[in-house]
Scaffold this motif. Structure first.
Motif, PDB file in Angstrom:
ATOM      1  N   ASP A  23       0.816  -1.212   0.000  1.00  0.00           N
ATOM      2  CA  ASP A  23       0.000   0.000   0.000  1.00  0.00           C
ATOM      3  C   ASP A  23       0.852   1.266   0.000  1.00  0.00           C
ATOM      4  O   ASP A  23       0.521   2.241  -0.651  1.00  0.00           O
ATOM      5  N   GLY A  24       1.933   1.273   0.730  1.00  0.00           N
ATOM      6  CA  GLY A  24       2.782   2.456   0.804  1.00  0.00           C
ATOM      7  C   GLY A  24       2.104   3.568   1.576  1.00  0.00           C
ATOM      8  O   GLY A  24       1.165   3.370   2.329  1.00  0.00           O
ATOM      9  N   VAL A  25       2.566   4.786   1.359  1.00  0.00           N
ATOM     10  CA  VAL A  25       2.030   5.949   2.040  1.00  0.00           C
ATOM     11  C   VAL A  25       1.552   6.935   0.990  1.00  0.00           C
ATOM     12  O   VAL A  25       2.253   7.218   0.032  1.00  0.00           O
ATOM     13  N   SER A  26       0.371   7.451   1.193  1.00  0.00           N
ATOM     14  CA  SER A  26      -0.174   8.430   0.268  1.00  0.00           C
ATOM     15  C   SER A  26       0.132   9.832   0.782  1.00  0.00           C
ATOM     16  O   SER A  26      -0.293  10.207   1.876  1.00  0.00           O
ATOM     17  N   ALA A  27       0.861  10.619   0.005  1.00  0.00           N
ATOM     18  CA  ALA A  27       1.201  11.973   0.416  1.00  0.00           C
ATOM     19  C   ALA A  27      -0.013  12.893   0.346  1.00  0.00           C
ATOM     20  O   ALA A  27      -0.054  13.925   1.012  1.00  0.00           O
ATOM     21  N   THR A  31      -4.030  16.297   3.069  1.00  0.00           N
ATOM     22  CA  THR A  31      -3.772  17.653   2.573  1.00  0.00           C
ATOM     23  C   THR A  31      -4.664  18.653   3.301  1.00  0.00           C
ATOM     24  O   THR A  31      -5.716  18.307   3.831  1.00  0.00           O
ATOM     25  N   HIS A  32      -4.239  19.890   3.321  1.00  0.00           N
ATOM     26  CA  HIS A  32      -4.985  20.957   3.979  1.00  0.00           C
ATOM     27  C   HIS A  32      -4.989  22.176   3.060  1.00  0.00           C
ATOM     28  O   HIS A  32      -3.937  22.649   2.636  1.00  0.00           O
ATOM     29  N   ASP A  33      -6.162  22.666   2.761  1.00  0.00           N
ATOM     30  CA  ASP A  33      -6.275  23.794   1.832  1.00  0.00           C
ATOM     31  C   ASP A  33      -6.632  25.096   2.532  1.00  0.00           C
ATOM     32  O   ASP A  33      -6.962  26.071   1.886  1.00  0.00           O
ATOM     33  N   GLY A  34      -6.560  25.131   3.858  1.00  0.00           N
ATOM     34  CA  GLY A  34      -6.947  26.324   4.609  1.00  0.00           C
ATOM     35  C   GLY A  34      -5.849  27.358   4.679  1.00  0.00           C
ATOM     36  O   GLY A  34      -4.762  27.209   4.137  1.00  0.00           O
ATOM     37  N   ASP A  35      -6.145  28.446   5.357  1.00  0.00           N
ATOM     38  CA  ASP A  35      -5.201  29.539   5.553  1.00  0.00           C
ATOM     39  C   ASP A  35      -4.859  29.653   7.032  1.00  0.00           C
ATOM     40  O   ASP A  35      -5.667  29.325   7.900  1.00  0.00           O
ATOM     41  N   VAL A  36      -3.677  30.155   7.302  1.00  0.00           N
ATOM     42  CA  VAL A  36      -3.250  30.418   8.668  1.00  0.00           C
ATOM     43  C   VAL A  36      -2.852  31.878   8.749  1.00  0.00           C
ATOM     44  O   VAL A  36      -2.090  32.375   7.924  1.00  0.00           O
ATOM     45  N   GLU A  37      -3.388  32.561   9.736  1.00  0.00           N
ATOM     46  CA  GLU A  37      -3.063  33.966   9.926  1.00  0.00           C
ATOM     47  C   GLU A  37      -2.607  34.187  11.362  1.00  0.00           C
ATOM     48  O   GLU A  37      -3.119  33.554  12.284  1.00  0.00           O
ATOM     49  N   PHE A  38      -1.635  35.081  11.542  1.00  0.00           N
ATOM     50  CA  PHE A  38      -1.134  35.421  12.859  1.00  0.00           C
ATOM     51  C   PHE A  38      -1.345  36.900  13.097  1.00  0.00           C
ATOM     52  O   PHE A  38      -1.109  37.727  12.213  1.00  0.00           O
TER      53      PHE A  38
END
Length: 58
Positions: A23-27, A31-38
């Motif tokens: 099976d291996g590993v699926s990269a 996944t994350h399509d969000g934004d990060v703000e500080f």
């Protein structure tokens, strides 16, 4: 046998399980399509003072 010594024959006869999953590993699995703000509320001088305090205490 004393502390720290070992039986060399045990080292020679070790078997390793080298069967790999197909099976291996699926990269793309996590996944994350969000934004990060500080938002910084401290001034540069306050941050430098805090860094100096941290360095003095270590």
């Amino acid at each position: 046998m004393g502390f720290g010594s070992y039986d060399e024959s045990e080292q020679e006869n070790q078997e390793y399980d080298t069967d790999l999953d197909d099976d291996g590993v699926s990269a793309d699995e996590n996944t994350h399509d969000g934004d990060v703000e500080f938002e910084f509320t401290a001034s540069n001088d306050e941050l430098i003072d805090k860094l100096s305090d941290i360095k003095e205490n270590t």
